[in-house]
Design a protein around this motif. Structure first.
Motif, mmCIF file in Angstrom:
data_model
loop_
_atom_site.group_PDB
_atom_site.id
_atom_site.type_symbol
_atom_site.label_atom_id
_atom_site.label_comp_id
_atom_site.label_asym_id
_atom_site.label_seq_id
_atom_site.Cartn_x
_atom_site.Cartn_y
_atom_site.Cartn_z
ATOM 1 N N THR A 28 35.554 -44.031 -52.747
ATOM 2 C CA THR A 28 35.898 -42.743 -52.151
ATOM 3 C C THR A 28 37.278 -42.863 -51.519
ATOM 4 O O THR A 28 37.467 -43.650 -50.595
ATOM 5 N N ILE A 29 38.219 -42.113 -52.028
ATOM 6 C CA ILE A 29 39.600 -42.226 -51.562
ATOM 7 C C ILE A 29 39.937 -41.025 -50.686
ATOM 8 O O ILE A 29 39.776 -39.871 -51.092
ATOM 9 N N THR A 30 40.394 -41.309 -49.476
ATOM 10 C CA THR A 30 40.801 -40.265 -48.541
ATOM 11 C C THR A 30 42.253 -40.476 -48.151
ATOM 12 O O THR A 30 42.615 -41.550 -47.662
ATOM 13 N N CYS A 31 43.080 -39.478 -48.370
ATOM 14 C CA CYS A 31 44.492 -39.581 -48.002
ATOM 15 C C CYS A 31 45.107 -38.193 -47.978
ATOM 16 O O CYS A 31 44.521 -37.229 -48.481
ATOM 17 N N LEU A 32 46.280 -38.091 -47.390
ATOM 18 C CA LEU A 32 47.009 -36.830 -47.412
ATOM 19 C C LEU A 32 47.488 -36.552 -48.836
ATOM 20 O O LEU A 32 47.867 -37.476 -49.549
ATOM 21 N N LYS A 33 47.473 -35.310 -49.229
ATOM 22 C CA LYS A 33 47.865 -34.939 -50.596
ATOM 23 C C LYS A 33 49.383 -34.793 -50.708
ATOM 24 O O LYS A 33 49.918 -33.749 -51.085
ATOM 25 N N THR A 34 50.088 -35.875 -50.373
ATOM 26 C CA THR A 34 51.546 -35.850 -50.463
ATOM 27 C C THR A 34 51.989 -36.328 -51.839
ATOM 28 O O THR A 34 51.232 -36.985 -52.565
ATOM 29 N N LEU A 35 53.235 -36.027 -52.188
ATOM 30 C CA LEU A 35 53.771 -36.460 -53.478
ATOM 31 C C LEU A 35 53.800 -37.979 -53.560
ATOM 32 O O LEU A 35 53.510 -38.554 -54.621
ATOM 33 N N ARG A 36 54.150 -38.632 -52.441
ATOM 34 C CA ARG A 36 54.204 -40.098 -52.454
ATOM 35 C C ARG A 36 52.828 -40.692 -52.704
ATOM 36 O O ARG A 36 52.678 -41.623 -53.501
ATOM 37 N N ASN A 37 51.801 -40.158 -52.033
ATOM 38 C CA ASN A 37 50.452 -40.678 -52.224
ATOM 39 C C ASN A 37 49.948 -40.443 -53.647
ATOM 40 O O ASN A 37 49.272 -41.294 -54.236
ATOM 41 N N LYS A 39 51.796 -40.290 -56.274
ATOM 42 C CA LYS A 39 52.514 -41.237 -57.128
ATOM 43 C C LYS A 39 51.902 -42.630 -57.031
ATOM 44 O O LYS A 39 51.725 -43.327 -58.042
ATOM 45 N N ILE A 40 51.557 -43.028 -55.802
ATOM 46 C CA ILE A 40 50.937 -44.348 -55.608
ATOM 47 C C ILE A 40 49.609 -44.424 -56.356
ATOM 48 O O ILE A 40 49.325 -45.399 -57.064
ATOM 49 N N LEU A 41 48.783 -43.385 -56.212
ATOM 50 C CA LEU A 41 47.468 -43.382 -56.863
ATOM 51 C C LEU A 41 47.589 -43.362 -58.389
ATOM 52 O O LEU A 41 46.760 -43.948 -59.093
ATOM 53 N N SER A 46 43.200 -49.370 -60.538
ATOM 54 C CA SER A 46 42.141 -50.216 -59.971
ATOM 55 C C SER A 46 41.433 -49.518 -58.819
ATOM 56 O O SER A 46 40.310 -49.879 -58.461
ATOM 57 N N LEU A 47 42.082 -48.503 -58.234
ATOM 58 C CA LEU A 47 41.450 -47.719 -57.174
ATOM 59 C C LEU A 47 40.795 -46.457 -57.706
ATOM 60 O O LEU A 47 39.697 -46.085 -57.284
ATOM 61 N N THR A 48 41.466 -45.801 -58.617
ATOM 62 C CA THR A 48 41.005 -44.477 -59.054
ATOM 63 C C THR A 48 40.034 -44.505 -60.225
ATOM 64 O O THR A 48 39.231 -43.586 -60.387
ATOM 65 N N ASP A 49 40.105 -45.546 -61.048
ATOM 66 C CA ASP A 49 39.303 -45.561 -62.279
ATOM 67 C C ASP A 49 38.262 -46.684 -62.318
ATOM 68 O O ASP A 49 37.685 -46.962 -63.359
ATOM 69 N N ALA A 216 54.646 -52.548 -47.867
ATOM 70 C CA ALA A 216 53.317 -51.949 -47.967
ATOM 71 C C ALA A 216 52.294 -52.985 -47.503
ATOM 72 O O ALA A 216 52.574 -54.191 -47.520
ATOM 73 N N THR A 217 51.119 -52.513 -47.095
ATOM 74 C CA THR A 217 50.077 -53.423 -46.624
ATOM 75 C C THR A 217 48.707 -52.943 -47.076
ATOM 76 O O THR A 217 48.520 -51.778 -47.439
ATOM 77 N N ALA A 218 47.734 -53.864 -47.030
ATOM 78 C CA ALA A 218 46.331 -53.535 -47.270
ATOM 79 C C ALA A 218 45.515 -54.129 -46.128
ATOM 80 O O ALA A 218 45.654 -55.316 -45.824
ATOM 81 N N LEU A 219 44.706 -53.303 -45.502
ATOM 82 C CA LEU A 219 43.873 -53.732 -44.379
ATOM 83 C C LEU A 219 42.418 -53.660 -44.822
ATOM 84 O O LEU A 219 41.875 -52.573 -45.021
ATOM 85 N N ILE A 220 41.803 -54.828 -45.012
ATOM 86 C CA ILE A 220 40.463 -54.911 -45.580
ATOM 87 C C ILE A 220 39.437 -55.134 -44.472
ATOM 88 O O ILE A 220 39.495 -56.130 -43.750
ATOM 89 N N CYS A 221 38.515 -54.192 -44.335
ATOM 90 C CA CYS A 221 37.456 -54.283 -43.316
ATOM 91 C C CYS A 221 38.036 -54.508 -41.920
ATOM 92 O O CYS A 221 37.550 -55.358 -41.162
ATOM 93 N N ALA A 222 39.079 -53.765 -41.596
ATOM 94 C CA ALA A 222 39.697 -53.867 -40.267
ATOM 95 C C ALA A 222 38.845 -53.125 -39.242
ATOM 96 O O ALA A 222 38.097 -52.208 -39.584
ATOM 97 N N GLY A 223 38.971 -53.524 -37.986
ATOM 98 C CA GLY A 223 38.213 -52.887 -36.912
ATOM 99 C C GLY A 223 38.947 -51.672 -36.359
ATOM 100 O O GLY A 223 39.881 -51.816 -35.584
ATOM 101 N N PHE A 224 38.538 -50.472 -36.768
ATOM 102 C CA PHE A 224 39.173 -49.254 -36.267
ATOM 103 C C PHE A 224 38.794 -48.977 -34.815
ATOM 104 O O PHE A 224 39.573 -48.449 -34.046
#
Length: 336
Positions: A28-37, A39-41, A46-49, A216-224
């Motif tokens: 489940t992908i949640t993000c702002l619907k910006t042009l940059r996002n 493009k990244i997706l 590996s995230l979307t498919d 860029a970074t990836a935060l895996i199972c970080a404590g929000f």
């Protein structure tokens, strides 16, 4: 004959349970619907498919976590690739270290354009953890130069002052990152943090804002929200994970007993008695983290170190990857 039928029936039930719980699940992908996002997706199939299917004999977060803990306890330490250690001195007289991974294929073609991946392990973690090895192996395959950042007193790094790390120890992390940039100032820098390492990395890039050296970074199972995660651990499996992590922290404290003993005696306490009182993370934070980091009580530390309040300050592409059935770290964000 009855025994055989019982065994067959049991296996059939196990298989049916597997079929029920092992349905492939898309992220489940949640993000702002910006042009940059967008493009990244579009560049990250590996995230979307991709769908996730659990290992047949490890259904759910509890079995996976327990299996990993047992594997870590009994498997011998070893590296995927040889590593070179660099000690990073800190302003208060302490030190941390970084381990440079020496992958032959990367070393042969290394240049100022080679991307560098900084890895921050979780609580008491280091480069010998299996999940760190998996990330290193995949990153090297994708032509990244890897470096593992060790927290104070971790990864066999000598502890020279009576101070450990915490989820808000961004000064230590920043010093290590600056040492990496001094060594390779022109190479693009990327980061991956897991669990506590994800919280630390997230807090750092949020505080640095536009000035962060990371692309860029990836935060895996970080404590929000630390407080929610502590409560989550204290309840899950009757507090098993809270007790287990408390045991790891007790072990770490015993490992550096001589360094901490004079300070704890100054507090008018017997170090051995205080260590024995530690039954979970909250006990450790009350004795060590809150005192040494100047928070007074654990709740002040949990509130200050929580990443959720700083997500709005992150200014670079960042993937927040969390698991709904994570028995240790709560994936929930605090209500505004």
């Amino acid at each position: 004959m009855a025994l055989i039928l019982t065994c067959v029936l049991t296996l059939a039930i196990i298989y049916l349970v597997y079929l029920f719980y092992s349905k492939s699940v898309k992220l489940t992908i949640t993000c702002l619907k910006t042009l940059r996002n967008k493009k990244i997706l579009s560049h990250t199939p590996s995230l979307t498919d991709t769908s996730y299917t659990p290992t047949p004999y490890l259904l759910g977060g509890n079995l996976q976590t327990i299996y990993y803990a047992l594997a870590k306890e009994f498997l011998p330490e070893g590296d995927v690739y040889p590593c070179q250690r660099e000690i990073v001195p800190l302003k208060d007289g302490g030190q941390t270290s970084v381990d440079w991974v020496c992958c032959p294929e990367i070393e042969e073609t290394f240049s100022a354009k080679t991307p560098i991946l900084v890895l921050l392990p979780g609580l008491t973690g280091d480069r010998y953890d299996e999940y760190v090895k998996v990330i290193i192996n995949e990153a090297c395959r994708r032509k990244f130069k890897c470096v593992v950042l060790n927290h104070r007193g971790c990864g066999h790094t000598p502890l020279t002052t009576p101070k450990l790390y915490c989820g808000n120890s961004t000064e230590d992390t920043k010093a290590a990152v600056e040492a990496i940039k001094r060594r390779f100032p022109d190479n693009p820098l990327y980061g991956v943090g897991t669990s506590l390492g994800g919280t630390l990395l997230g807090n750092l890039i949020a505080k640095d804002g536009e000035k962060t050296p990371f692309k860029a970074t990836a935060l895996i199972c970080a404590g929000f929200e630390f407080y929610l995660s502590i409560k989550h651990m204290e309840k899950t499996m009757f507090g098993l994970y809270n007790f287990a992590l408390g045991y790891c922290l007790k072990k770490k404290l015993r490992e550096h007993r001589k360094t901490f003993e004079p300070l704890i005696q100054e507090w008018g306490m017997d170090i051995d008695k205080e260590i024995e009182k530690i039954k979970g993370i909250r006990d450790f934070d009350k004795l060590v983290t809150a005192r040494l980091q100047g928070y007074g009580i654990p709740d002040n530390y949990y509130r200050t170190a929580s990443l959720g309040q700083r997500l709005k300050d992150i200014r670079i592409p960042t993937l927040l990857l969390s698991s709904i059935d994570d028995p240790v770290i709560s994936y929930l964000l605090p209500h505004p």
